[in-house]
Design an enzyme around this catalytic site. Structure first.
Site, mmCIF file in Angstrom:
data_model
loop_
_atom_site.group_PDB
_atom_site.id
_atom_site.type_symbol
_atom_site.label_atom_id
_atom_site.label_comp_id
_atom_site.label_asym_id
_atom_site.label_seq_id
_atom_site.Cartn_x
_atom_site.Cartn_y
_atom_site.Cartn_z
ATOM 1 N N CYS A 145 -11.735 -28.837 7.984
ATOM 2 C CA CYS A 145 -10.686 -27.909 7.555
ATOM 3 C C CYS A 145 -9.392 -28.681 7.288
ATOM 4 C CB CYS A 145 -10.453 -26.848 8.629
ATOM 5 S SG CYS A 145 -9.126 -25.677 8.209
ATOM 6 N N GLN A 171 -11.711 7.172 -3.746
ATOM 7 C CA GLN A 171 -12.191 7.700 -2.478
ATOM 8 C C GLN A 171 -13.558 8.335 -2.710
ATOM 9 O OE1 GLN A 171 -11.105 7.197 0.449
ATOM 10 N NE2 GLN A 171 -8.993 6.492 0.184
ATOM 11 N N ASP A 191 0.847 -1.187 0.000
ATOM 12 C CA ASP A 191 0.000 0.000 0.000
ATOM 13 C C ASP A 191 0.886 1.243 0.000
ATOM 14 O OD1 ASP A 191 0.891 0.344 2.584
ATOM 15 O OD2 ASP A 191 -0.987 -0.244 3.525
ATOM 16 N N SER A 192 0.263 2.386 -0.162
ATOM 17 C CA SER A 192 1.036 3.610 -0.383
ATOM 18 C C SER A 192 1.540 4.252 0.890
ATOM 19 C CB SER A 192 0.177 4.632 -1.127
ATOM 20 O OG SER A 192 -0.879 5.078 -0.288
ATOM 21 N N HIS A 210 -4.822 -21.468 10.956
ATOM 22 C CA HIS A 210 -6.213 -21.856 10.714
ATOM 23 C C HIS A 210 -7.037 -20.676 10.202
ATOM 24 C CE1 HIS A 210 -10.252 -23.351 11.092
ATOM 25 N NE2 HIS A 210 -10.537 -22.256 11.775
ATOM 26 N N ASP A 216 -2.905 8.296 -1.568
ATOM 27 C CA ASP A 216 -4.247 8.867 -1.516
ATOM 28 C C ASP A 216 -4.505 9.497 -0.161
ATOM 29 O OD1 ASP A 216 -4.193 6.334 -0.261
ATOM 30 O OD2 ASP A 216 -6.364 6.171 -0.381
ATOM 31 N N ASP A 240 -8.143 -7.646 1.409
ATOM 32 C CA ASP A 240 -7.112 -7.824 2.427
ATOM 33 C C ASP A 240 -7.673 -7.382 3.765
ATOM 34 O OD1 ASP A 240 -5.507 -5.181 3.589
ATOM 35 O OD2 ASP A 240 -6.662 -4.768 1.774
ATOM 36 N N PHE A 255 -3.061 5.508 4.253
ATOM 37 C CA PHE A 255 -3.973 5.239 5.357
ATOM 38 C C PHE A 255 -3.269 5.388 6.699
ATOM 39 C CE2 PHE A 255 -5.826 2.337 8.474
ATOM 40 C CZ PHE A 255 -7.132 2.808 8.512
ATOM 41 N N CYS A 309 -6.338 -27.545 7.184
ATOM 42 C CA CYS A 309 -5.124 -26.862 7.624
ATOM 43 C C CYS A 309 -4.328 -27.719 8.613
ATOM 44 C CB CYS A 309 -5.449 -25.498 8.236
ATOM 45 S SG CYS A 309 -6.009 -25.528 9.956
ATOM 46 N N CYS A 325 -5.874 -27.958 12.224
ATOM 47 C CA CYS A 325 -7.039 -28.822 12.395
ATOM 48 C C CYS A 325 -6.711 -30.294 12.178
ATOM 49 C CB CYS A 325 -8.151 -28.382 11.451
ATOM 50 S SG CYS A 325 -8.886 -26.789 11.890
#
Length: 366
Positions: free
Chosen positions: A306, A191, A95-96, A337, A149, A268, A99, A308, A311
């Site tokens: 599951c 935005q 990301d830039s 998990h 941004d 994300d 945020f 994974c 599990c």
């Protein structure tokens, strides 16, 4: 023009805007829709790259702002870029830093030129501009980089949001000029706060710039879930259908299904590892606090269906014991998990779109 990137839609839902596709990058393909784990400081907390791959992760995130502060982009570049530095050979998105900078409301000053802020790490004065953000991301070497941004807070009045949205567009054009690497795809960010017309206008203006991909930012920053749904619903379909669409910072089941129905491809969120650090497991849409007494003598797996590592090998009682004892292994096993759970959730949605059963299987979330 970026090279080595493409986006191909393989199936569409006839009842919604949902689609299944493949986003091709220089470090491999990403099958969409897809959840992407967050690795802020070039690591997904408590999880190794091999464990990430086993969990089904195809693309991970890293954070420009945090990596600039520590260890610095020059060190990452000398290491051979983020992929070598963090031993992850799949696609990476950075990301830039926008945020994170804008969340430092008491430590920063905004102008048309950029943002000046005091580092919370050592008090150093740092100036971040669109050009500097791109320069840092070029040095880090991720496959996808984000335009700098301004993320207006919630709530913000219409005039404040308009100013931030207009500035974001002007900064995007400066980012395009500053971008130097054809092996990195620069995504623009829509935005517009909670104002549908501002979102739609911004989306149309960004679409005219013909970028490799587009993101919707400034959601999930405190506004009600119903507003998030409406924002995405009116914005996503305007963005070019032949490009990947990314909804930033969203990773809950209902919000992802609703966004996919609007045409979003990538997500994300820090949810899986953050919840793990608070002893919470994601199980089929529910959140379980494994420190609760009912798990102390529960010798079944977390989720029998599951696949994974957690599990397949450990019981709820053992996980409860580790988490009650604050053993680090507990955070790792729960993170494995939770990441698997969210990736599998988006994989199952993808499969449903390919079968033509998205609305039938996931319509109750809409």
């Amino acid at each position: 023009m970026s090279t080595g990137f493409s986006f191909q839609c393989q199936a569409y839902c006839c009842d919604t805007h949902a689609r299944a596709g493949v986003f091709t990058t220089p470090h491999g393909p990403v099958e969409t829709p897809r959840f992407m784990p967050v690795g802020t400081l070039a690591n997904v907390k408590t999880v190794t790259p091999d464990q990430l791959r086993a969990a089904g992760a195809q693309m991970v995130l890293a954070n420009t702002y945090h990596l600039h502060l520590q260890p610095g982009e020059a060190i990452v570049a000398r290491a051979g870029g983020l992929h070598r530095f963090m031993a992850w050979n799949g696609p990476i998105l950075t990301d830039s830093g926008g945020f994170q900078v804008f969340s430092l409301s008491e430590l920063r000053q905004i102008s048309d030129e950029g943002v000046t802020f005091r580092s919370p790490k050592d008090g150093q004065i740092i100036r971040l501009t669109p050009e500097r953000s791109i320069e840092i991301q070029n040095a880090l070497g991720a496959d996808v980089i984000m335009a700098f941004d301004e993320c207006p807070p919630y709530p913000a009045n219409r005039e404040e949001v308009m100013e931030a949205t207009d500035r974001t567009y002007r900064w995007l054009k400066r980012c395009i000029v500053a971008h130097q690497r054809i092996d990195q795809a620069l995504f623009g960010i829509v935005q517009g706060g909670v104002y549908p017309d501002l979102r739609q206008d911004a989306a149309r203006m960004l679409a005219d710039l013909d970028l490799p991909g587009y993101a919707i930012g400034g959601v999930s920053v405190g506004e009600p879930a119903e507003l998030i749904k409406q924002i995405v619903k009116v914005t996503a379909p305007i963005l070019p259908s032949e490009k990947p669409r990314y909804l930033m910072g969203v990773g809950t089941y209902r919000e992802m299904v609703q966004a996919i129905a609007a045409g979003i491809d990538l997500f994300d969120c820090v949810i899986p590892t953050r919840l793990a650090r608070h002893a919470n497991a994601l199980v089929r849409g529910d959140r379980w606090n494994l420190r609760n007494a009912r798990f102390r003598e529960d010798f079944t797996s977390l989720d029998k269906d599951c696949p994974c590592y957690t599990c397949q090998n450990f019981t709820r009682a053992y996980l409860s014991h580790l988490l009650r004892s604050q053993e680090l292994l507990g955070y790792t096993l729960l993170s494995i998990h939770n990441i698997t759970e969210l990736v599998r959730f988006t994989q199952n949605i993808r499969s449903a779109i390919l079968r033509g059963t998205f609305k039938a299987e996931f319509g109750h979330w809409l």
